[in-house]
Every structure is written in C-alpha cells, then in structure tokens.
Design a protein around this motif. Sequence first.
Motif, PDB file in Angstrom:
ATOM      1  N   UNK A 179      12.129  12.322  -2.868  1.00 42.51           N
ATOM      2  CA  UNK A 179      11.315  11.126  -3.103  1.00 42.51           C
ATOM      3  C   UNK A 179      10.567  10.806  -1.812  1.00 42.51           C
ATOM      4  N   UNK A 180       9.260  10.990  -1.873  1.00 40.28           N
ATOM      5  CA  UNK A 180       8.444  10.802  -0.688  1.00 40.28           C
ATOM      6  C   UNK A 180       7.693   9.479  -0.786  1.00 40.28           C
ATOM      7  N   UNK A 181       7.881   8.631   0.225  1.00 38.20           N
ATOM      8  CA  UNK A 181       7.148   7.369   0.267  1.00 38.20           C
ATOM      9  C   UNK A 181       6.013   7.538   1.256  1.00 38.20           C
ATOM     10  N   UNK A 238      -3.534  12.958  -0.648  1.00 40.46           N
ATOM     11  CA  UNK A 238      -4.310  12.486  -1.804  1.00 40.46           C
ATOM     12  C   UNK A 238      -3.554  12.759  -3.104  1.00 40.46           C
ATOM     13  N   UNK A 239      -2.910  13.935  -3.189  1.00 43.02           N
ATOM     14  CA  UNK A 239      -2.085  14.245  -4.362  1.00 43.02           C
ATOM     15  C   UNK A 239      -0.993  13.186  -4.537  1.00 43.02           C
ATOM     16  N   UNK A 240      -0.384  12.804  -3.416  1.00 42.77           N
ATOM     17  CA  UNK A 240       0.708  11.829  -3.474  1.00 42.77           C
ATOM     18  C   UNK A 240       0.205  10.460  -3.920  1.00 42.77           C
ATOM     19  N   UNK A 241      -1.022  10.118  -3.600  1.00 43.25           N
ATOM     20  CA  UNK A 241      -1.587   8.844  -4.048  1.00 43.25           C
ATOM     21  C   UNK A 241      -1.905   8.884  -5.537  1.00 43.25           C
ATOM     22  N   UNK A 267       0.816  -1.220   0.000  1.00 40.21           N
ATOM     23  CA  UNK A 267       0.000   0.000   0.000  1.00 40.21           C
ATOM     24  C   UNK A 267       0.843   1.259   0.000  1.00 40.21           C
ATOM     25  N   UNK A 268       2.133   1.122  -0.248  1.00 42.04           N
ATOM     26  CA  UNK A 268       3.007   2.299  -0.269  1.00 42.04           C
ATOM     27  C   UNK A 268       3.204   2.792  -1.693  1.00 42.04           C
ATOM     28  N   UNK A 269       3.247   4.110  -1.835  1.00 37.49           N
ATOM     29  CA  UNK A 269       3.499   4.733  -3.128  1.00 37.49           C
ATOM     30  C   UNK A 269       4.661   5.705  -2.984  1.00 37.49           C
ATOM     31  N   UNK A 270       5.353   5.906  -4.092  1.00 37.32           N
ATOM     32  CA  UNK A 270       6.471   6.854  -4.119  1.00 37.32           C
ATOM     33  C   UNK A 270       6.070   8.024  -5.008  1.00 37.32           C
ATOM     34  N   UNK A 271       6.227   9.223  -4.494  1.00 31.95           N
ATOM     35  CA  UNK A 271       5.976  10.431  -5.272  1.00 31.95           C
ATOM     36  C   UNK A 271       7.251  11.255  -5.275  1.00 31.95           C
ATOM     37  N   UNK A 272       7.640  11.711  -6.455  1.00 33.65           N
ATOM     38  CA  UNK A 272       8.841  12.541  -6.583  1.00 33.65           C
ATOM     39  C   UNK A 272       8.395  13.995  -6.645  1.00 33.65           C
ATOM     40  N   UNK A 298       5.378  15.470  -8.951  1.00 33.47           N
ATOM     41  CA  UNK A 298       4.838  16.817  -8.776  1.00 33.47           C
ATOM     42  C   UNK A 298       6.007  17.782  -8.905  1.00 33.47           C
ATOM     43  N   UNK A 299       5.918  18.657  -9.898  1.00 35.55           N
ATOM     44  CA  UNK A 299       6.988  19.615 -10.146  1.00 35.55           C
ATOM     45  C   UNK A 299       6.541  20.988  -9.683  1.00 35.55           C
ATOM     46  N   UNK A 300       7.336  21.600  -8.793  1.00 34.53           N
ATOM     47  CA  UNK A 300       7.059  22.948  -8.309  1.00 34.53           C
ATOM     48  C   UNK A 300       7.743  23.913  -9.271  1.00 34.53           C
ATOM     49  N   UNK A 301       6.965  24.850  -9.838  1.00 32.87           N
ATOM     50  CA  UNK A 301       7.487  25.796 -10.821  1.00 32.87           C
ATOM     51  C   UNK A 301       7.084  27.209 -10.413  1.00 32.87           C
TER      52      UNK A 301
END
Length: 128
Positions: free
Chosen positions: A41-43, A70-73, A4-9, A78-81
């Motif tokens: 990298x956020x898990x 929820x965004x991370x799921x 149930x883990x996801x990685x979001x960069x 996600x790129x901050x600009x």
Amino acid sequence: MMDTKVMTVIVNATEHGLTMKVGNRQCYAKLTSFKVGGEYRMQLDVNWTYQEFLVQDKSHSHNRVFINSDDCCDYERITIMETADGRFDMQRDLREQFRTSCTPIEEAESSRLTPSTWKSWLYKFIYV
C-alpha cells in the motif's frame, strides 16, 4: 484544507517475489519487496515531484515494469501479472472519481437544449 494524499495498492499476482525501487533516470533505491500474492500500500502526495517505481522479479531483474507517480494518482489498484510468455504486465483499476458513464457531448447538449428547456431558461432571465 483538502487532503492531497492518495493510496494505491500494488498487488503481486505473479509467481515470483518482487522488489520495488524508487527513483528516476536509471538511478533507483530499494523501497520494499513483497511475496507472491502479497501487496504493498503506497501513499503518495499528488503534489510531490514526479517519481518512477521499478518493480522487478527478485531473481530475474530483466522481468520488470515501471509505475510512475501519475499512475498512482490515477489508479487505486495496480496488479502486476505475467503474460503467457512470462513477461510482466499491469492491470490498472481507475479511482472512483474517474469512473463515469459519460454521454457524448452532442447527445447531452441536444437533449438539454430542447426548445422548452432553453425558453424556460431564457424566461428566468428576462422576467426576474
């Protein structure tokens, strides 16, 4: 058992060093910081309690964006600009399982239920 883990960069595409804090309701604790061009990298476990992540310019805290769990799921990257007026904005890239080329329901149903198709389907149940 399903993982149930996801990685979001989270990518820093701004001209500023960024600080990321975690919390909710105006109470945040520092999580990490990353340089210009850097990434974090956020898990995250999809079953954890809802969290907010405040990402802000290290030197100008008014320049910030909020990312939530929820965004991370939903998003793998996600790129901050920065916008033309210097404000922060985000570009979000959906996870692979959410990228589909769906056809409208009416089209899909009408193409599946042609007379020959539904007759052959019915035939299977009547003459089994």
